[in-house]
Scaffold this active site. Structure first.
Site, PDB file in Angstrom:
ATOM      1  N   ARG A 119      31.183  55.012  40.341  1.00 55.32           N
ATOM      2  CA  ARG A 119      32.313  55.353  39.703  1.00 55.32           C
ATOM      3  C   ARG A 119      31.823  54.170  38.498  1.00 55.32           C
ATOM      4  NH1 ARG A 119      37.024  56.006  42.693  1.00 55.32           N
ATOM      5  NH2 ARG A 119      38.176  55.295  41.111  1.00 55.32           N
ATOM      6  N   LYS A 136      44.876  54.643  39.132  1.00 54.70           N
ATOM      7  CA  LYS A 136      46.206  55.339  38.579  1.00 54.70           C
ATOM      8  C   LYS A 136      47.308  54.518  39.173  1.00 54.70           C
ATOM      9  CE  LYS A 136      44.093  59.594  39.623  1.00 54.70           C
ATOM     10  NZ  LYS A 136      44.344  61.008  40.073  1.00 54.70           N
ATOM     11  N   GLU A 145      43.021  65.004  41.241  1.00 54.40           N
ATOM     12  CA  GLU A 145      44.573  65.004  41.946  1.00 54.40           C
ATOM     13  C   GLU A 145      45.675  64.756  40.924  1.00 54.40           C
ATOM     14  OE1 GLU A 145      45.511  62.284  45.096  1.00 54.40           O
ATOM     15  OE2 GLU A 145      47.524  63.184  45.344  1.00 54.40           O
TER      16      GLU A 145
HETATM   17  P1  ATP Z   1      42.272  56.764  41.337  1.00 50.34           P
HETATM   18  O1  ATP Z   1      41.695  55.788  42.008  1.00 50.34           O
HETATM   19  O2  ATP Z   1      42.392  56.291  39.750  1.00 50.34           O
HETATM   20  O3  ATP Z   1      43.659  57.296  41.615  1.00 50.34           O
HETATM   21  P2  ATP Z   1      41.053  58.985  42.013  1.00 50.34           P
HETATM   22  O4  ATP Z   1      39.437  59.124  42.458  1.00 50.34           O
HETATM   23  O5  ATP Z   1      41.860  59.242  43.333  1.00 50.34           O
HETATM   24  O6  ATP Z   1      41.143  58.080  41.216  1.00 50.34           O
HETATM   25  P3  ATP Z   1      41.063  61.743  41.411  1.00 50.34           P
HETATM   26  O7  ATP Z   1      42.004  62.401  40.633  1.00 50.34           O
HETATM   27  O8  ATP Z   1      40.905  62.117  42.895  1.00 50.34           O
HETATM   28  O9  ATP Z   1      41.299  60.254  41.225  1.00 50.34           O
HETATM   29  O10 ATP Z   1      39.597  61.899  40.632  1.00 50.34           O
HETATM   30  C1  ATP Z   1      39.058  63.058  40.370  1.00 50.34           C
HETATM   31  C2  ATP Z   1      37.532  63.001  40.266  1.00 50.34           C
HETATM   32  O11 ATP Z   1      37.371  61.857  39.243  1.00 50.34           O
HETATM   33  C3  ATP Z   1      37.169  62.457  41.752  1.00 50.34           C
HETATM   34  O12 ATP Z   1      35.913  63.294  41.789  1.00 50.34           O
HETATM   35  C4  ATP Z   1      36.686  61.121  41.461  1.00 50.34           C
HETATM   36  O13 ATP Z   1      35.866  60.740  42.194  1.00 50.34           O
HETATM   37  C5  ATP Z   1      36.579  60.939  39.945  1.00 50.34           C
HETATM   38  N1  ATP Z   1      36.765  59.479  39.477  1.00 50.34           N
HETATM   39  C6  ATP Z   1      37.870  59.059  39.657  1.00 50.34           C
HETATM   40  N2  ATP Z   1      37.754  57.678  38.995  1.00 50.34           N
HETATM   41  C7  ATP Z   1      36.557  57.677  38.502  1.00 50.34           C
HETATM   42  C8  ATP Z   1      35.914  56.474  38.003  1.00 50.34           C
HETATM   43  N3  ATP Z   1      36.365  55.315  37.812  1.00 50.34           N
HETATM   44  N4  ATP Z   1      34.357  56.736  37.819  1.00 50.34           N
HETATM   45  C9  ATP Z   1      33.730  57.884  37.942  1.00 50.34           C
HETATM   46  N5  ATP Z   1      34.577  59.022  38.598  1.00 50.34           N
HETATM   47  C10 ATP Z   1      35.868  58.748  38.961  1.00 50.34           C
HETATM   48 MG    MG Z   2      43.674  58.173  44.135  1.00 51.14          MG
HETATM   49 MG    MG Z   3      41.260  61.414  44.668  1.00 52.13          MG
END
Ligand code: ATP
Ligand code: MG
Ligand code: MG
Length: 551
Positions: A258, A268, A32
């Site tokens: 994760r 984030k 995102e």
């Molecule tokens: P955040 O919680 O930091 O906002 P998010 O999962 O909402 O992270 P996205 O931009 O949606 O952020 O993530 C893109 C991809 O990266 C998704 O498939 C997510 O599952 C993966 N991802 C995000 N954080 C991690 C992590 N700590 N370990 C492994 N994969 C991750």
């Molecule tokens: Mg998020």
């Molecule tokens: Mg996400």
């Protein structure tokens, strides 16, 4: 040839290829655009691009842009730069979930026509109450039995902007008694009267992640939609949409654990807070666990990929020791970074026997074991700088540096012996007077009195001044955001110390931005990506020579 990643996802893929469920592997990485990518994303990138590569397939980069309020073009650009820098190339053009808004809307209409979606007027609080709990089934919304005609009309009017935010939502009609809360008539569309960075003001209703994601996968022909474990309970819903819509391909969702790193926050929202509160100097501050921050800190793409290989992919969440990440970069730089000399806490040494005008050009290898990395010239002169910590008037035998009346070897140069000190009015030592021991370049002193140790030095007349930024971990607590307490109270007050006037050997001024070095006896340093220049050299400490946190 990429080495195949051996993990449970690879096993699934191998089976799928062997039994013909898929003929080629197509994955996607779906960030995102609401922040910069961090080390957790690096794991996801490594998994998605890595599996595609290892199986001769391809991987899309798709912006999961269904929440316009928090998203921006800046993030879209930084994410692409970071993925490329890590060494991965997505298939074709970048994709946007928002490019599918019309198709998603048409499919929503289709579900309404099938009697499988309805417009609901419950407000957020009522909806929560109707939803039930983990132990209590939910109750049907009073609007659940609206006719297809009425739903079509209301949905069209939602899209046309006739209702206020929160007044209506579109919900899938699944099962309010399902033990899986995600199946209790989940929301497909909500009203948001905000402009979108890609679609402008075309839309005032936006699809939810759950509705948009699997359909985006289907449109792109994704075979393996790999996400993190928190989406495991969403998988039945993912399947429900794909099963109930006339999509032309059948993606499947798989989940992995994760990455959580100790001493680090990777949410984030919290990273954004660090930036917004001015705790760090931007998303690419070298203390940030963002890809851009790690890059500026001096991490290499190879070290980050190596780290991802080391931690592997499992079906459970765990906490990885940040020392593993530090190990990966230390190993890389130990093998690849040229050696150089820098003095961070300068103390002048005057070699009283050495002629004032004389300059000897010594030659030093750039790497102790890799001849192909060449050598550089080191001007040797009467006045030098050594580190103030490398001199004592008196010391016991354990101190293997320069002591009055004793000898030390200057790295790549002569053995010298300290004779006296010069003090300022306050009694501080400002100079050490010493003399050289003749014929000791690459040889022991002829009189058999060996030096106590080896120290780095820089010519006072030919060396250059530099700013050196000594970075350390941003948090001094293992789990800074455990329990979501105020994580800022665990900030390491020594995460940055700036040495404004270090001395560096002259060859270092010619370093290119982002070039890494081992400053002998000090650690690994990188020329700052943005602020380093030959006129005003700036180096960032990537990591020390040893792990001092786990000692
Ligand atoms: P955040 O919680 O930091 O906002 P998010 O999962 O909402 O992270 P996205 O931009 O949606 O952020 O993530 C893109 C991809 O990266 C998704 O498939 C997510 O599952 C993966 N991802 C995000 N954080 C991690 C992590 N700590 N370990 C492994 N994969 C991750
Ligand atoms: Mg998020
Ligand atoms: Mg996400």
């Amino acid at each position: 040839e990429p080495t195949p990643v051996k993990n449970f996802l690879q096993s699934i893929i191998s089976d799928d290829l062997a039994n013909g469920r898929v003929s080629e592997v197509h994955t996607r990485f779906p960030p995102e655009p609401n922040g910069y990518l961090h080390v957790g994303h690096a794991k996801s990138i490594h998994v998605n691009f890595g599996l595609a590569e290892a199986n001769g397939g391809c991987c899309n980069l798709r912006f999961d842009d269904t929440n316009p309020e928090k998203e921006s073009q800046e993030f879209i650009e930084s994410i692409q730069a970071d993925v490329r820098w890590l060494g991965f190339q997505w298939e074709g053009e970048v994709r946007y979930a928002s490019s599918y808004f019309q198709q998603l809307y048409d499919w929503a209409v289709y579900l309404v026509e099938q009697g499988k979606a309805y417009v609901c007027d419950l407000n957020a609080e009522q909806a929560r109450e109707y939803r039930g709990t983990l132990t209590e089934p939910g109750r049907n919304s009073p609007h659940r039995e609206r006719s297809v005609e009425e739903n079509l009309d209301l949905l069209a009017r939602m899209k046309a902007g006739e209702f206020a935010e929160g007044e209506k939502v579109l919900r899938a009609k699944i099962d309010m008694a399902s033990p899986n809360m995600n199946l209790r008539d989940p929301i497909m569309y909500r009203i948001r009267k905000v402009a979108h960075h890609q679609t402008g003001t075309d839309w005032v209703i936006y699809p939810t992640y759950d509705y948009a994601h699997g359909q985006g996968d289907a449109i792109e022909g994704i075979t393996h939609s790999i996400c993190t474990l928190e989406f495991e309970d969403h998988r039945p819903l993912y399947d429900w949409f794909v099963d109930n819509l006339p999509v032309t391909s059948r993606p499947r969702q798989y989940e992995f654990g994760r990455l959580n790193l100790n001493y680090t926050v990777t949410s984030k929202r919290k990273l954004k807070q660090l930036v917004d509160d001015g705790v760090v100097h931007g998303w690419d501050d070298p203390r940030m666990p963002t890809i851009a921050g790690m890059r500026r800190r001096g991490f290499t793409p190879g070290s980050i990929r190596k780290f991802c290989e080391m931690i592997g992919v499992t079906r459970s969440d765990g906490v990885v020791d940040v020392a593993m990440l530090e190990f990966a970069i230390r190993e890389d730089l130990n093998a690849n970074a040229p050696r150089a000399m820098a003095v961070l806490n300068p103390l002048k040494v005057v070699l009283t026997d050495y002629p004032e005008a004389q300059v000897e050009t010594l030659v030093a290898p750039n790497h102790p074991s890799r001849e192909e990395l060449g050598s550089r010239e080191l001007p040797f002169t009467r006045e030098l700088y050594i580190d103030a910590d490398d001199f004592r008037e008196e010391a016991n035998k354990k101190y293997k540096r320069l002591v009055l009346g004793k000898r030390v070897r200057l790295r790549n140069a002569y053995v010298i012996e300290a004779d006296s000190v010069v003090r300022d009015a306050a009694g501080e030592i400002v100079e050490v007077h010493a003399h050289t021991i003749p014929d000791t370049i690459g040889a022991d002193p002829a009189d058999g009195v060996k030096p106590k140790g080896v120290i780095q030095w820089v010519s006072a007349s030919h060396g250059r001044r530099a700013e050196v930024r000594l970075y350390d971990r941003l948090f001094n607590h293992e789990a800074p955001d455990r329990g979501d307490a105020d994580f800022l109270r665990h900030l390491n007050p020594e995460s940055l110390r700036v040495v404004e006037q270090a001395w560096i050997e002259p060859a270092l001024a010619g370093a290119l931005p982002e070039q890494s070095f081992q400053f002998e006896r000090e650690g690994y340093f990188v020329a700052d990506r943005f602020e380093h220049s030959a006129d005003q050299p700036v180096f960032n400490r990537t990591i020390g020579l040893r792990d001092t946190w786990n000692e």
